[in-house]
Motif scaffolding. Structure first.
Motif, PDB file in Angstrom:
ATOM      1  N   THR A 272      71.110 -25.395  34.091  1.00 54.22           N
ATOM      2  CA  THR A 272      71.772 -26.608  33.521  1.00 54.22           C
ATOM      3  C   THR A 272      71.688 -27.661  34.135  1.00 54.22           C
ATOM      4  O   THR A 272      72.122 -27.834  35.303  1.00 54.22           O
ATOM      5  N   ILE A 273      70.798 -28.830  33.806  1.00 56.18           N
ATOM      6  CA  ILE A 273      71.032 -30.004  34.527  1.00 56.18           C
ATOM      7  C   ILE A 273      71.689 -31.166  33.939  1.00 56.18           C
ATOM      8  O   ILE A 273      71.305 -31.431  32.676  1.00 56.18           O
ATOM      9  N   ASP A 274      72.686 -31.456  34.410  1.00 58.82           N
ATOM     10  CA  ASP A 274      73.679 -32.602  33.882  1.00 58.82           C
ATOM     11  C   ASP A 274      73.320 -33.939  34.582  1.00 58.82           C
ATOM     12  O   ASP A 274      73.412 -34.347  35.890  1.00 58.82           O
ATOM     13  N   GLU A 275      72.310 -34.750  33.657  1.00 60.42           N
ATOM     14  CA  GLU A 275      71.755 -35.990  34.364  1.00 60.42           C
ATOM     15  C   GLU A 275      72.943 -37.063  34.654  1.00 60.42           C
ATOM     16  O   GLU A 275      72.673 -38.022  35.339  1.00 60.42           O
ATOM     17  N   ASP A 276      73.945 -36.755  33.773  1.00 55.96           N
ATOM     18  CA  ASP A 276      75.080 -37.999  33.958  1.00 55.96           C
ATOM     19  C   ASP A 276      75.837 -37.455  35.334  1.00 55.96           C
ATOM     20  O   ASP A 276      76.119 -38.725  36.063  1.00 55.96           O
ATOM     21  N   ARG A 277      76.211 -36.144  35.748  1.00 54.43           N
ATOM     22  CA  ARG A 277      76.959 -35.779  36.644  1.00 54.43           C
ATOM     23  C   ARG A 277      76.162 -35.721  37.896  1.00 54.43           C
ATOM     24  O   ARG A 277      76.767 -35.349  39.017  1.00 54.43           O
ATOM     25  N   LEU A 278      74.844 -35.855  37.842  1.00 54.09           N
ATOM     26  CA  LEU A 278      73.965 -35.457  38.925  1.00 54.09           C
ATOM     27  C   LEU A 278      74.343 -33.959  39.476  1.00 54.09           C
ATOM     28  O   LEU A 278      74.270 -33.649  40.507  1.00 54.09           O
ATOM     29  N   GLN A 279      74.481 -32.907  38.519  1.00 54.37           N
ATOM     30  CA  GLN A 279      74.804 -31.623  38.643  1.00 54.37           C
ATOM     31  C   GLN A 279      73.762 -30.695  38.146  1.00 54.37           C
ATOM     32  O   GLN A 279      73.236 -30.920  37.077  1.00 54.37           O
ATOM     33  N   VAL A 280      73.624 -29.699  38.837  1.00 54.14           N
ATOM     34  CA  VAL A 280      72.646 -28.479  38.379  1.00 54.14           C
ATOM     35  C   VAL A 280      73.618 -26.960  38.529  1.00 54.14           C
ATOM     36  O   VAL A 280      74.092 -26.865  39.554  1.00 54.14           O
ATOM     37  N   LYS A 281      73.487 -26.243  37.646  1.00 50.06           N
ATOM     38  CA  LYS A 281      73.949 -25.090  37.493  1.00 50.06           C
ATOM     39  C   LYS A 281      72.889 -24.023  37.268  1.00 50.06           C
ATOM     40  O   LYS A 281      72.103 -24.107  36.335  1.00 50.06           O
ATOM     41  N   ARG A 282      73.121 -22.759  37.680  1.00 48.73           N
ATOM     42  CA  ARG A 282      72.060 -21.742  37.346  1.00 48.73           C
ATOM     43  C   ARG A 282      73.313 -20.536  37.016  1.00 48.73           C
ATOM     44  O   ARG A 282      74.133 -20.008  37.745  1.00 48.73           O
ATOM     45  N   ASP A 283      73.112 -20.218  35.727  1.00 49.32           N
ATOM     46  CA  ASP A 283      74.364 -18.981  35.171  1.00 49.32           C
ATOM     47  C   ASP A 283      75.585 -19.642  35.300  1.00 49.32           C
ATOM     48  O   ASP A 283      76.639 -18.683  35.915  1.00 49.32           O
ATOM     49  N   ASP A 284      75.826 -20.909  35.182  1.00 49.79           N
ATOM     50  CA  ASP A 284      77.116 -21.514  35.287  1.00 49.79           C
ATOM     51  C   ASP A 284      77.691 -21.800  36.751  1.00 49.79           C
ATOM     52  O   ASP A 284      78.657 -22.110  36.821  1.00 49.79           O
ATOM     53  N   LYS A 285      76.968 -21.440  37.610  1.00 51.16           N
ATOM     54  CA  LYS A 285      77.324 -21.531  39.149  1.00 51.16           C
ATOM     55  C   LYS A 285      76.645 -22.606  39.737  1.00 51.16           C
ATOM     56  O   LYS A 285      75.425 -23.026  39.481  1.00 51.16           O
ATOM     57  N   PRO A 286      77.302 -23.576  40.281  1.00 56.34           N
ATOM     58  CA  PRO A 286      76.946 -25.033  40.723  1.00 56.34           C
ATOM     59  C   PRO A 286      75.822 -24.646  41.965  1.00 56.34           C
ATOM     60  O   PRO A 286      76.072 -23.659  42.562  1.00 56.34           O
TER      61      PRO A 286
END
Length: 230
Positions: A140-154
Motif C-alpha cells: 500500500t503506497i500512501d502518496e499523501d502521507r509518504l508512507q508504504v506498507k506491506r501486509d499493513d506493516k510500515p
C-alpha cells in the motif's frame, strides 16, 4: 519565501550562491562550518540545503548522517570540488538527495534545487486533496502521507526511495529504462550514471519484496530496464 541554507566556508562560493538564489526568489541563510550547519538544520524550516563536502570541524557527509538519524528529511545537495574524493553513490546511500561538483553554473544549482524539492512541493498540494492510495498486491503506497506498507506493516524508505517507488507505481506495467528513471525521479540529466538507478532499485527490493532475490513487484526486463506491478 522559501528558505535555502548554504553551507560553505569559501566566501566567493557563498557570495555566488547567495546572489543567484536571492535573484531566483529564495531567502538565503549561511553556515560556514559543520556544527553551525547541523544546528541550523535542526531548527528546521528550510526548503533545501546546499552542503559543502569539506567543512571545518564536521564534514558534509557526517552532517548528512546526523540529520537523517534525527529523522529530518529536508532535501540535501552535497557540493564537492572537482578532484575531491567523494563516492556519489555512498553520499546518496547515507541520505543526500543529490550532489553537484565545483565549478558549477548558477543555472545548474537552481535546476538541482528544483529537482530535489519537487517531492516537497507535491506533498504540500496533495495534502489538500483526498487521500491517494495505490494498492499493488500486499503493498500500500500512501502518496499523501509518504508512507508504504506491506501486509499493513510500515516500511521505512528514504525520500528518494519513496519517490522512485511512487514513480514506478504511477506507471505500473510500463518498462522504464534507466535514463527515463534518472530524468523522471532525479529531474536532471545524469547521462550514463545508471549505477545510481540500479543501487536504488536494489535497496527498494530489499525493503518491499518478500524475497528480494526473486522479486514479484519490481522486475528487471533484461536489456531494457525495470517494470513495476504484480
Amino acid at each position: 519565501m522559501k528558505r535555502v541554507l548554504v553551507v560553505d566556508d569559501e566566501p566567493s562560493i557563498v557570495t555566488l550562491l547567495q546572489y543567484n538564489l536571492e535573484q531566483a526568489g529564495y531567502a538565503v541563510e549561511i553556515a560556514t562550518d559543520g556544527p553551525k550547519a547541523l544546528a541550523k538544520i535542526r531548527e528546521g524550516g528550510y526548503f533545501c540545503v546546499l552542503l559543502d563536502l569539506m567543512l571545518p570541524e564536521l564534514d558534509g557527509i557526517e552532517v548528512t548522517k546526523q540529520v537523517r538519524r534525527d529523522g529530518i528529511q529536508t532535501p540535501i545537495i552535497i557540493v564537492t570540488a572537482k578532484g575531491e574524493e567523494f563516492d556519489r553513490v555512498f553520499g546518496l546511500e547515507i541520505g543526500a538527495d543529490d550532489y553537484i561538483t565545483k565549478p558549477f553554473s548558477p543555472r545548474e544549482v537552481l535546476a538541482r534545487i528544483k529537482a530535489v524539492t519537487r517531492r516537497s512541493e507535491r506533498t504540500a498540494v496533495t495534502q489538500k486533496e483526498p487521500d491517494r492510495l495505490v494498492q499493488v498486491g500486499s503493498l500500500t503506497i500512501d502518496e499523501d502521507r509518504l508512507q508504504v506498507k506491506r501486509d499493513d506493516k510500515p516500511i521505512a524508505l528514504t525520500p528518494k526511495e519513496f519517490e522512485l517507488l511512487d514513480y514506478f507505481a504511477e506507471r505500473q506495467g510500463r518498462v522504464l529504462d534507466r535514463d527515463t528513471l534518472l530524468n523522471g525521479v532525479w529531474g536532471f540529466n545524469y547521462a550514463g550514471d545508471s549505477r545510481m538507478v540500479d543501487m536504488h532499485v536494489s535497496h527498494l527490493r530489499e525493503k518491499i519484496e518478500p524475497d528480494p532475490k526473486h522479486p514479484q513487484y519490481l522486475k528487471t526486463v533484461r536489456g531494457f530496464g525495470y517494470q513495476f506491478g504484480e
